[in-house]
Design an enzyme around this catalytic site. Structure first.
Site, short mmCIF file in Angstrom:
data_model
loop_
_atom_site.label_atom_id
_atom_site.label_comp_id
_atom_site.label_asym_id
_atom_site.label_seq_id
_atom_site.Cartn_x
_atom_site.Cartn_y
_atom_site.Cartn_z
N SER A 108 46.97 -6.78 42.80
CA SER A 108 46.01 -6.33 43.80
C SER A 108 45.96 -4.81 43.90
O SER A 108 45.63 -4.14 42.94
CB SER A 108 46.35 -6.98 45.15
OG SER A 108 45.35 -6.75 46.10
N ASP A 245 39.46 -3.02 45.55
CA ASP A 245 40.82 -2.74 45.13
C ASP A 245 41.00 -3.29 43.71
O ASP A 245 40.03 -3.69 43.07
CB ASP A 245 41.84 -3.33 46.11
CG ASP A 245 41.72 -4.85 46.23
OD1 ASP A 245 40.65 -5.38 45.90
OD2 ASP A 245 42.70 -5.48 46.66
N ASP A 247 42.10 -5.98 42.23
CA ASP A 247 41.62 -7.31 41.84
C ASP A 247 40.34 -7.70 42.56
O ASP A 247 39.89 -8.84 42.46
CB ASP A 247 42.70 -8.37 42.06
CG ASP A 247 43.01 -8.63 43.53
OD1 ASP A 247 42.74 -7.74 44.36
OD2 ASP A 247 43.54 -9.72 43.83
N ASP A 249 39.45 -8.32 45.63
CA ASP A 249 39.32 -9.27 46.74
C ASP A 249 39.11 -8.53 48.06
O ASP A 249 39.01 -9.16 49.11
CB ASP A 249 40.51 -10.22 46.82
CG ASP A 249 41.84 -9.53 47.09
OD1 ASP A 249 41.89 -8.28 47.09
OD2 ASP A 249 42.84 -10.24 47.30
#
Length: 447
Positions: A108, A245, A247, A249
């Site tokens: 992340s 960010d 990843d 999400d």
């Protein structure tokens, strides 16, 4: 310590998070998630189970995804490798092709040396604590070891990105024609799909932070570093900036003047729009205890209820699923639109935020004015027992602070879940008041 944290397994790649661990974790996942009525019916029909795997662009993602694929295939699971895609894309694809489960290799917003393994069940939903516990226990048990033609295959999921992009575009209530959007992709998983999708939705797109080299993910770009995005929006005269960010999400935004619009403000804008269109289930928004007092007041003024959960998007999701709610999220930018996604989706959120701008013809600053953000001060008091958060002298101090604030502020004390620390959060009408009261409470917590 438990292997699974609040969002999968995470740690320094080739430190605690090794290829051996990834392979064993994948084998245990095949054992646990290969059970159940649907899985047993497929196996009885002579079909192998199927899993989707994706990763963000960290260099360590290559060896970790290879290890996971080896663990799954050696357990008789067919693997569809979707390559570099956002976490919410992996979750969507699991449901879209009716896969039995899936794995995302990502840490992340963490720096590049870290990595993580997130596991999704059928339908692209995150695992409950009990299932994670069973997988962890299964790592020490017998593995599935089929032979011959019963071992799994690993193949490229060739149209994975196209499927995800089409899904995003199909969700839009309004095109983005006439909007100039700056996208900051954090040199992460959305570097390809996000600019392409925004352009296909009609926006003029300027892109920064979209040149991943495996080691620059989140480095000075993305939702945790908004300075470059703000500057680029102002420099280019764009209407809005959207930040993901690593990843993707998460979604945070900046308005045309470069001012940050956080997750609470984004949720407020979307909640009002969804209520207007009859798409906000039970006129209710789900948010965590860390969401700003201003969000609660704004929603009350709009006739929208706010249900609170513990901090963490998994708890938001649990409450949304329990109540069948359609919108929830966190101040950090995890926004969940359950009609279209089973997890936070930064690209989806950004598209719908921009669609509301295009539909209304209003600027992001105008839309965000539905909510007045109360100054918020957070102090992490380290080196104290977590039980200090409920000590009598601390609770007495909280009562004094709450009496002083009245209806114009809020106090929240939270013990850390992983280290000896208590978090002191104070909201007030002025930043000076919030800072002063937070420091006073922090001193009491220190004892």
């Amino acid at each position: 310590m438990a292997l699974f944290g609040t969002d999968g397994v995470r740690g320094l790649a080739n430190g605690p998070l090794t290829a051996d661990l990834a392979l064993t974790l994948a084998q245990a996942t095949a054992v646990v998630l290969g059970q159940g009525r649907i899985a047993e019916a497929r196996k009885a029909a002579g079909k192998r189970l199927t899993a989707v795997i994706a990763r963000d662009p960290r260099v360590s993602g290559h060896f970790l995804s290879a290890a996971v694929e080896a663990g799954l295939a050696s357990s008789g699971v067919d693997v569809l490798d979707a390559g570099t895609l956002p976490t919410p894309a992996a979750a969507y694809l699991i449901g879209d092709i009716d896969a039995d489960f899936g794995v995302m290799i990502s840490a992340s917003h963490n720096p590049a040396p870290d990595n993580g393994i997130k596991i999704f069940a059928r339908g692209g939903v995150k695992l409950p604590d009990e299932v994670e516990r069973r997988i962890e226990e299964a790592m020490a048990g017998e593995k599935l070891r089929p032979t011959g033609g019963d071992v799994g295959r690993v193949v490229r999921f060739s149209d994975a990105e196209d499927r995800y992009a089409i899904h995003l575009l199909a969700s839009l209530p309004h095109r983005l024609d006439g909007l100039h959007v700056v996208l900051d992709c954090a040199h992460g998983a959305a570097s390809g799909v996000s600019p392409e999708t925004f352009r296909n939705a009609g926006a003029k797109v300027t892109v920064i932070g979209a040149d991943p080299d495996g080691i620059n993910i989140n480095d000075g770009f993305g939702s945790t570093h908004l300075e470059k995005l703000s500057a680029e929006v102002v420099r280019t005269g764009a209407d809005v900036g959207i930040a993901h960010d690593g990843d993707a999400d998460r979604c945070l935004a900046v308005d045309a003047e470069g001012r940050v619009i956080d997750g609470d403000q984004i949720m407020a804008i979307l909640a009002v729009a969804m209520k207007r269109d009859g798409r906000l289930k039970n006129d209710t928004l789900v948010a965590t205890v860390m969401s700003n007092l201003g969000l609660h007041r704004a929603m009350a003024a709009q006739g929208i209820a706010v249900e609170q959960t513990a901090v963490g998007d998994r708890y938001v999701l649990e409450r949304m699923n329990e109540g069948g709610y359609s919108l929830g999220g966190e101040q950090s930018g995890h926004v969940i639109m359950s009609r279209y996604a089973t997890t936070g989706d930064g690209v989806l959120t950004g598209l719908h935020l921009c669609a509301e701008m295009a539909r209304t013809g209003r600027s992001l600053a105008e839309l965000a004015s539905v909510m007045t953000v109360f100054p918020q001060v957070l102090i992490n008091v380290r080196g104290v027992e977590r039980s200090r958060a409920t000590d009598a002298d601390v609770l007495a101090g909280v009562q004094v602070a709450e009496a002083a604030l009245g209806d114009s502020g809020r106090v929240l004390l939270r013990p850390s879940g992983t280290e000896p620390m208590v978090r002191v959060m104070v909201e007030a009408a002025s930043h000076d008041d919030a800072q002063r009261i937070a420091e006073e409470l922090a001193d009491i917590v220190r004892g």
